[in-house]
Design a protein around this motif. Structure first.
Motif, short mmCIF file in Angstrom:
data_model
loop_
_atom_site.label_atom_id
_atom_site.label_comp_id
_atom_site.label_asym_id
_atom_site.label_seq_id
_atom_site.Cartn_x
_atom_site.Cartn_y
_atom_site.Cartn_z
N ALA A 85 4.58 29.22 -13.52
CA ALA A 85 4.71 30.66 -13.31
C ALA A 85 4.75 30.92 -11.81
O ALA A 85 4.27 30.13 -11.01
CB ALA A 85 3.55 31.41 -13.94
N SER A 86 5.34 32.05 -11.46
CA SER A 86 5.39 32.48 -10.07
C SER A 86 4.83 33.89 -10.01
O SER A 86 4.99 34.66 -10.96
CB SER A 86 6.84 32.45 -9.58
N LEU A 132 -6.42 41.21 -0.53
CA LEU A 132 -6.59 40.78 -1.91
C LEU A 132 -5.66 39.59 -2.14
O LEU A 132 -4.46 39.66 -1.83
CB LEU A 132 -6.23 41.91 -2.87
N VAL A 133 -6.20 38.50 -2.64
CA VAL A 133 -5.44 37.28 -2.89
C VAL A 133 -5.38 37.06 -4.40
O VAL A 133 -6.41 37.14 -5.08
CB VAL A 133 -6.09 36.06 -2.20
N TYR A 134 -4.18 36.81 -4.92
CA TYR A 134 -3.99 36.62 -6.35
C TYR A 134 -3.45 35.21 -6.60
O TYR A 134 -2.49 34.79 -5.96
CB TYR A 134 -3.02 37.64 -6.92
N LEU A 135 -4.06 34.52 -7.55
CA LEU A 135 -3.67 33.16 -7.93
C LEU A 135 -3.29 33.18 -9.40
O LEU A 135 -4.03 33.74 -10.22
CB LEU A 135 -4.84 32.19 -7.72
N THR A 136 -2.15 32.59 -9.75
CA THR A 136 -1.80 32.44 -11.16
C THR A 136 -1.72 30.95 -11.47
O THR A 136 -1.27 30.15 -10.65
CB THR A 136 -0.48 33.15 -11.52
N TYR A 137 -2.21 30.60 -12.66
CA TYR A 137 -2.17 29.22 -13.12
C TYR A 137 -2.22 29.22 -14.64
O TYR A 137 -2.54 30.23 -15.26
CB TYR A 137 -3.32 28.39 -12.53
N SER A 138 -1.90 28.08 -15.20
CA SER A 138 -1.95 27.93 -16.64
C SER A 138 -3.16 27.08 -16.99
O SER A 138 -3.46 26.10 -16.30
CB SER A 138 -0.67 27.23 -17.13
N GLU A 139 -3.83 27.47 -18.04
CA GLU A 139 -5.01 26.72 -18.47
C GLU A 139 -4.74 26.20 -19.87
O GLU A 139 -4.33 26.96 -20.75
CB GLU A 139 -6.22 27.63 -18.48
N SER A 145 -3.42 22.57 -16.01
CA SER A 145 -2.21 22.30 -15.26
C SER A 145 -2.43 22.58 -13.77
O SER A 145 -3.02 23.59 -13.42
CB SER A 145 -1.08 23.20 -15.76
N PRO A 146 -1.94 21.70 -12.90
CA PRO A 146 -2.05 21.96 -11.47
C PRO A 146 -0.99 22.95 -10.97
O PRO A 146 -1.03 23.37 -9.83
CB PRO A 146 -1.84 20.58 -10.84
N GLN A 147 -0.04 23.33 -11.85
CA GLN A 147 0.99 24.27 -11.45
C GLN A 147 0.34 25.62 -11.16
O GLN A 147 -0.39 26.15 -11.99
CB GLN A 147 2.03 24.44 -12.56
N ASN A 148 0.59 26.16 -9.97
CA ASN A 148 -0.02 27.44 -9.61
C ASN A 148 0.85 28.13 -8.58
O ASN A 148 1.77 27.55 -8.02
CB ASN A 148 -1.44 27.22 -9.06
N SER A 149 0.55 29.40 -8.37
CA SER A 149 1.26 30.20 -7.39
C SER A 149 0.27 31.20 -6.82
O SER A 149 -0.62 31.67 -7.53
CB SER A 149 2.43 30.91 -8.05
N VAL A 150 0.42 31.52 -5.53
CA VAL A 150 -0.52 32.43 -4.87
C VAL A 150 0.25 33.48 -4.08
O VAL A 150 1.36 33.23 -3.62
CB VAL A 150 -1.51 31.65 -3.97
#
Length: 164
Positions: A85-86, A132-139, A145-150
């Motif tokens: 995801a982005s 404000l910092v937003y992080l998205t990831y899949s659990e 998953s190490p896939q993430n976006s900030v």
């Protein structure tokens, strides 16, 4: 056995309604989709773009794009979407804080497969930069998953971010 089937018969509709309303509450507003692969039966594979308004910081909206599996399984909600995801969060109005924020908290969560995978968005407060910092990831239940976006949204210094 009869008691068990009687219980499920009486409570299945309520349980289904509760699960449906929880899933609907977690969903973002669909902005659009782009087809990525044609499927003869069922919907095509696509990339979905959704908007999530931050309830703790009105005036901030996060836009998330993610792959969505099509075909028969995807159309029935049985497919497991890819763990990619982005995210891009932006100020979309005057930012306010109805109550103090936690230093770090999950603000959105959405199911990506029938049972085991969730897309999560976590908000963090960078006090030093008033951002404000937003992080998205899949659990995934068994293996994350190490896939993430900030992404980050700076808040005007005249409005300090209240943190509890």
């Amino acid at each position: 056995m009869h008691l068990l089937s009687s219980f499920w018969g009486r409570h299945a509709a309520g349980l289904l309604l509760a699960l449906t309303s929880v899933a609907a509450a977690a969903s973002g507003e669909k902005i659009g989709t782009v087809d990525t692969a044609f499927k003869l039966i069922g919907r095509d594979h696509d990339i979905l773009v959704e908007a999530y308004d931050d309830p703790g910081a009105p005036g901030v909206t996060c836009y998330v794009s993610r792959a969505r599996t099509g075909g028969i399984k995807g159309s029935l909600g049985l497919a497991e979407d890819r763990a990619e995801a982005s995210i891009a969060c932006r100020q979309t109005g005057p930012i306010s804080f109805p109550k103090p924020l936690r230093q770090q908290e999950e603000v959105f969560s959405e199911r990506m497969s029938l049972l085991f995978k969730r897309l999560r968005i976590v908000r963090m407060v960078d006090r030093t930069r008033n951002t404000l910092v937003y992080l998205t990831y899949s659990e995934k239940l068994i293996d994350g998953s190490p896939q993430n976006s900030v992404t980050a949204v700076p808040v005007d210094r005249s409005i300090p971010i209240p943190v509890r």
